[in-house]
Design a protein around this motif. Structure first.
Motif, PDB file in Angstrom:
ATOM      1  N   ASP A   1      -7.242   4.248  -1.735  1.00 23.35           N
ATOM      2  CA  ASP A   1      -6.037   4.808  -1.130  1.00 23.35           C
ATOM      3  C   ASP A   1      -5.762   4.238   0.256  1.00 23.35           C
ATOM      4  N   VAL A   2      -6.510   3.189   0.634  1.00 28.07           N
ATOM      5  CA  VAL A   2      -6.351   2.559   1.951  1.00 28.07           C
ATOM      6  C   VAL A   2      -5.830   1.144   1.732  1.00 28.07           C
ATOM      7  N   ALA A   3      -4.597   0.889   2.139  1.00 27.20           N
ATOM      8  CA  ALA A   3      -3.936  -0.363   1.773  1.00 27.20           C
ATOM      9  C   ALA A   3      -4.223  -1.526   2.711  1.00 27.20           C
TER      10      ALA A   3
ATOM     11  N   PHE B   1     -17.311  -5.092  -2.368  1.00 27.90           N
ATOM     12  CA  PHE B   1     -16.098  -5.856  -2.116  1.00 27.90           C
ATOM     13  C   PHE B   1     -15.116  -5.803  -3.285  1.00 27.90           C
ATOM     14  N   VAL B   2     -15.632  -5.707  -4.509  1.00 29.47           N
ATOM     15  CA  VAL B   2     -14.715  -5.708  -5.658  1.00 29.47           C
ATOM     16  C   VAL B   2     -13.827  -4.467  -5.644  1.00 29.47           C
TER      17      VAL B   2
ATOM     18  N   LYS C   1      -7.352  -3.163  -4.524  1.00 28.08           N
ATOM     19  CA  LYS C   1      -6.817  -1.802  -4.608  1.00 28.08           C
ATOM     20  C   LYS C   1      -6.116  -1.635  -5.966  1.00 28.08           C
ATOM     21  N   TYR C   2      -6.921  -1.447  -6.997  1.00 29.13           N
ATOM     22  CA  TYR C   2      -6.405  -1.433  -8.361  1.00 29.13           C
ATOM     23  C   TYR C   2      -6.487  -0.064  -9.045  1.00 29.13           C
ATOM     24  N   TYR C   3      -7.222   0.887  -8.461  1.00 26.73           N
ATOM     25  CA  TYR C   3      -7.674   2.017  -9.268  1.00 26.73           C
ATOM     26  C   TYR C   3      -7.167   3.386  -8.828  1.00 26.73           C
ATOM     27  N   SER C   4      -6.203   3.447  -7.914  1.00 30.49           N
ATOM     28  CA  SER C   4      -5.745   4.754  -7.467  1.00 30.49           C
ATOM     29  C   SER C   4      -4.260   4.702  -7.154  1.00 30.49           C
ATOM     30  N   SER C   5      -3.850   5.235  -6.014  1.00 34.60           N
ATOM     31  CA  SER C   5      -2.424   5.322  -5.696  1.00 34.60           C
ATOM     32  C   SER C   5      -1.789   3.964  -5.439  1.00 34.60           C
TER      33      SER C   5
ATOM     34  N   SER D   1      -4.425  -7.015  -3.885  1.00 33.19           N
ATOM     35  CA  SER D   1      -5.674  -7.711  -3.564  1.00 33.19           C
ATOM     36  C   SER D   1      -5.596  -8.195  -2.122  1.00 33.19           C
ATOM     37  N   LEU D   2      -6.501  -7.725  -1.275  1.00 32.63           N
ATOM     38  CA  LEU D   2      -6.491  -8.107   0.135  1.00 32.63           C
ATOM     39  C   LEU D   2      -7.050  -9.506   0.364  1.00 32.63           C
TER      40      LEU D   2
END
Length: 213
Positions: free
Chosen positions: A60-62, A108-109, A114-118, A123-124
């Motif tokens: 949830d942290v972009a 790191f994965v 950021k694939y699994y929540s809001s 991909s950072l």
């Protein structure tokens, strides 16, 4: 990339400061520095790295790592994020990377992807080049195959660019590991990697491969 010094981040997973992997990282690093690259060398074995607990708080942290663990991997994330290329340097233990390297890859994965929540699909480290630099005791195909295969999947999942692998074989405790051929191979890998990174398009048609049996 042509207009600035290339930033290369080496994540070293070996517990030995003067082991096989470290001995060949030296000429590899020398060649990169000779060509004007800036190299950061991080010894993971000396850091406090907690295991991922799959809590997904980071999802949830972009704009940052977002991990609940307040450990040394927070700083490593920043180094990797600002780099132009990641080098995973590890001996092969039980057909895969060392423990500290695996802990890092697991964290790191999630933290970079950021694939699994809001937040979906962010991909950072999208399009960041990654290479493997490794040593092993078995024939290279058998010794490194599982790790290289795993990292190809890891890169595809993370939207990283898999750039290739350097691998050197240790033929036994009674045989000197460092040879002129291996040192030359490490230097060649650095030269080819730098040439590739210095172009506008870092993605190779074929991964760079230097393997010394």
């Amino acid at each position: 990339m042509k207009s600035k010094s290339l930033q290369v981040c080496i994540l070293a997973g070996s517990p030995r400061k003067k082991g096989n992997t470290a001995s060949l990282l030296k000429p590899f690093t020398e060649e990169l520095l000779k060509r004007g690259a800036a190299v950061e060398h991080i010894r993971l074995h000396e850091l406090h790295i907690e295991a991922c607990v799959a809590c997904r708080a980071c999802q949830d942290v972009a704009d940052r790592f977002g991990c609940v663990h307040d450990d040394d991997l927070q700083g490593v994330f920043e180094s990797v994020a600002k780099s132009d290329c990641i080098v995973l340097a590890t001996p092969i233990y039980s057909w895969y990377c060392t423990g500290p390297m695996k802990l890092t890859l697991d964290r790191f994965v999630y933290g970079f992807n950021k694939y699994y929540s809001s937040i979906k699909g962010l991909s950072l480290w999208k399009n960041k080049p990654l290479v493997i630099f490794t040593t092993c005791g078995y024939r290279i195909e058998n010794g490194t195959g599982l790790f290289e295969g795993g990292m190809k999947h890891y890169c595809k999942h993370s939207q990283l660019v898999y750039m290739g692998m350097f691998a050197a074989r240790d033929r036994g405790y009674n045989t000197p590991f460092v040879t002129d051929e291996k040192v030359a191979g490490a230097r060649e890998f650095a030269i080819r990697l730098h040439e590739r990174l210095a172009t506008e398009d870092a993605a190779p048609e074929e991964p760079i491969s230097v393997r010394v049996e």
